[in-house]
Design a protein around this motif. Structure first.
Motif, PDB file in Angstrom:
ATOM      1  N   LEU A 116       0.826  -1.213   0.000  1.00  0.00           N
ATOM      2  CA  LEU A 116       0.000   0.000   0.000  1.00  0.00           C
ATOM      3  C   LEU A 116       0.858   1.260   0.000  1.00  0.00           C
ATOM      4  N   VAL A 117       1.847   1.292  -0.901  1.00  0.00           N
ATOM      5  CA  VAL A 117       2.820   2.384  -0.948  1.00  0.00           C
ATOM      6  C   VAL A 117       2.933   3.010  -2.333  1.00  0.00           C
ATOM      7  N   VAL A 118       2.983   2.178  -3.371  1.00  0.00           N
ATOM      8  CA  VAL A 118       3.325   2.653  -4.712  1.00  0.00           C
ATOM      9  C   VAL A 118       2.394   3.768  -5.179  1.00  0.00           C
ATOM     10  N   HIS A 119       1.121   3.716  -4.829  1.00  0.00           N
ATOM     11  CA  HIS A 119       0.172   4.717  -5.305  1.00  0.00           C
ATOM     12  C   HIS A 119       0.423   6.095  -4.712  1.00  0.00           C
ATOM     13  N   PHE A 120       1.225   6.189  -3.647  1.00  0.00           N
ATOM     14  CA  PHE A 120       1.541   7.479  -3.055  1.00  0.00           C
ATOM     15  C   PHE A 120       2.860   8.062  -3.567  1.00  0.00           C
ATOM     16  N   LEU A 121       3.577   7.349  -4.419  1.00  0.00           N
ATOM     17  CA  LEU A 121       4.855   7.834  -4.931  1.00  0.00           C
ATOM     18  C   LEU A 121       4.642   8.826  -6.065  1.00  0.00           C
ATOM     19  N   ALA A 122       5.387   9.916  -6.037  1.00  0.00           N
ATOM     20  CA  ALA A 122       5.287  10.913  -7.107  1.00  0.00           C
ATOM     21  C   ALA A 122       5.728  10.325  -8.441  1.00  0.00           C
ATOM     22  N   ASP A 123       6.732   9.450  -8.420  1.00  0.00           N
ATOM     23  CA  ASP A 123       7.223   8.771  -9.622  1.00  0.00           C
ATOM     24  C   ASP A 123       7.379   7.294  -9.268  1.00  0.00           C
ATOM     25  N   PRO A 124       6.327   6.492  -9.452  1.00  0.00           N
ATOM     26  CA  PRO A 124       6.397   5.090  -9.014  1.00  0.00           C
ATOM     27  C   PRO A 124       7.458   4.269  -9.734  1.00  0.00           C
ATOM     28  N   VAL A 125       7.714   4.547 -11.003  1.00  0.00           N
ATOM     29  CA  VAL A 125       8.750   3.798 -11.726  1.00  0.00           C
ATOM     30  C   VAL A 125      10.121   4.088 -11.122  1.00  0.00           C
ATOM     31  N   ALA A 126      10.388   5.355 -10.825  1.00  0.00           N
ATOM     32  CA  ALA A 126      11.660   5.705 -10.180  1.00  0.00           C
ATOM     33  C   ALA A 126      11.766   5.054  -8.807  1.00  0.00           C
ATOM     34  N   GLY A 127      10.654   4.998  -8.078  1.00  0.00           N
ATOM     35  CA  GLY A 127      10.662   4.345  -6.782  1.00  0.00           C
ATOM     36  C   GLY A 127      10.961   2.866  -6.882  1.00  0.00           C
ATOM     37  N   LEU A 128      10.360   2.194  -7.863  1.00  0.00           N
ATOM     38  CA  LEU A 128      10.621   0.772  -8.063  1.00  0.00           C
ATOM     39  C   LEU A 128      12.070   0.527  -8.491  1.00  0.00           C
ATOM     40  N   ARG A 129      12.629   1.440  -9.267  1.00  0.00           N
ATOM     41  CA  ARG A 129      14.041   1.303  -9.646  1.00  0.00           C
ATOM     42  C   ARG A 129      14.954   1.447  -8.432  1.00  0.00           C
ATOM     43  N   GLU A 130      14.565   2.304  -7.493  1.00  0.00           N
ATOM     44  CA  GLU A 130      15.361   2.443  -6.275  1.00  0.00           C
ATOM     45  C   GLU A 130      15.283   1.175  -5.431  1.00  0.00           C
ATOM     46  N   LEU A 131      14.117   0.546  -5.391  1.00  0.00           N
ATOM     47  CA  LEU A 131      14.007  -0.746  -4.708  1.00  0.00           C
ATOM     48  C   LEU A 131      14.924  -1.780  -5.356  1.00  0.00           C
ATOM     49  N   GLN A 132      14.977  -1.749  -6.691  1.00  0.00           N
ATOM     50  CA  GLN A 132      15.874  -2.668  -7.394  1.00  0.00           C
ATOM     51  C   GLN A 132      17.336  -2.397  -7.070  1.00  0.00           C
ATOM     52  N   ARG A 133      17.675  -1.124  -6.983  1.00  0.00           N
ATOM     53  CA  ARG A 133      19.075  -0.769  -6.726  1.00  0.00           C
ATOM     54  C   ARG A 133      19.591  -1.405  -5.443  1.00  0.00           C
TER      55      ARG A 133
END
Length: 267
Positions: A116-133
């Motif tokens: 219940l986090v991704v929908h609050f991210l300003a840039d969800p793709v960038a957020g997911l890439r940071e999780l990958q990093r």
């Protein structure tokens, strides 16, 4: 959406009553018990799991049960939420941090999960890439979001009544990941491999309307903020519109969340 001024207890009453039911289903979907745990054991190192946007610890609790508190790192930008996690799970490494800027080295975790986090991210793709990093090659990334667009979330009754009152209201149906297939699209856009999407269903009993309604007055999330911004008469009208949609006695509320999982590419 900032939760920096929201008391942990208010969040627990509002969303925690549903997210605690969602957590075990979400981790079962993520498949951490069957994949990453074996890999971590084979490496001779302990399992390291990152709980991103941990809130007050609904998912943290389930992770700790499965892997032990010492294996879990939990991050959230809200100071009250992180304080609550530290008090409830003292062996968890709980830190104030956002999904978009994680204070960890590359490849540090075996898995990263975001309930219940991704929908609050300003840039969800960038957020997911940071999780990958911060997750090692071959590790799991998983996320879930309520089905706001399909009007099958815990808040759907509230938002339907709000739209009847104000057709121009900005509800949560257009948020990232809130419609079928969109989380999968975001995962693929972020470069994750072997992406799979699924639906998670929960049901929660309520003793009556007043018990269901009371937490909305806590000002939590978009719904709470919207309610707090109404004048007393409009607030009362919205409450009665919600009451008309629900049974007069005890009832069970069912909800769905969309979930997606993928693997970090092995370099």
């Amino acid at each position: 959406m900032s939760f920096n001024d929201v008391p942990a207890e208010a969040y627990d009453r509002f969303m925690g009553r549903y997210s605690t039911l969602l957590a075990p289903l979400f981790l079962d979907f993520a498949g951490l018990d069957f994949a990453d745990l074996d890999l971590a054991a084979a490496s001779g190192e302990g399992m390291r799991v990152l709980d991103v946007g941990c809130g007050t610890g609904a998912l943290t609790a389930e992770l700790a049960t499965r892997f032990g508190q010492e294996s879990i790192t939990a991050v959230d930008p809200s100071p009250p939420f992180i304080q609550a996690v530290r008090e409830r799970y003292p062996q968890v490494d709980a830190r104030e941090a956002s999904a978009e800027e994680l204070p960890f080295p590359a490849g540090y975790f075996d898995a990263a999960v975001a309930q219940l986090v991704v929908h609050f991210l300003a840039d969800p793709v960038a957020g997911l890439r940071e999780l990958q990093r911060v997750t090692r090659g071959g590790g799991t990334i998983a996320a879930c979001v309520w089905d706001f667009a399909g009007e099958n979330s815990p808040l759907s009754v509230f938002w339907r009544a709000a739209r009847e009152l104000d057709p121009q209201v900005r509800d949560e149906s257009l948020l990232p990941g809130a419609r079928e297939g969109h989380l999968e699209e975001l995962f693929v856009s972020a470069g994750l491999q072997d992406v799979v999407e699924g639906a998670l269903e929960i049901s929660r009993g309520h003793s009556g309307f007043d018990e269901w309604w009371a937490p909305y007055a806590g000002g939590v999330g978009p719904a709470g903020v919207y309610l707090a911004g109404l004048d007393p008469d409009r607030r009362s009208e919205l409450r009665e519109r919600c009451r008309a949609e629900l049974p007069s006695g005890p009832f069970v509320l069912s909800a769905r969340a969309w979930a997606a999982r993928g693997r970090v590419e092995v370099a």
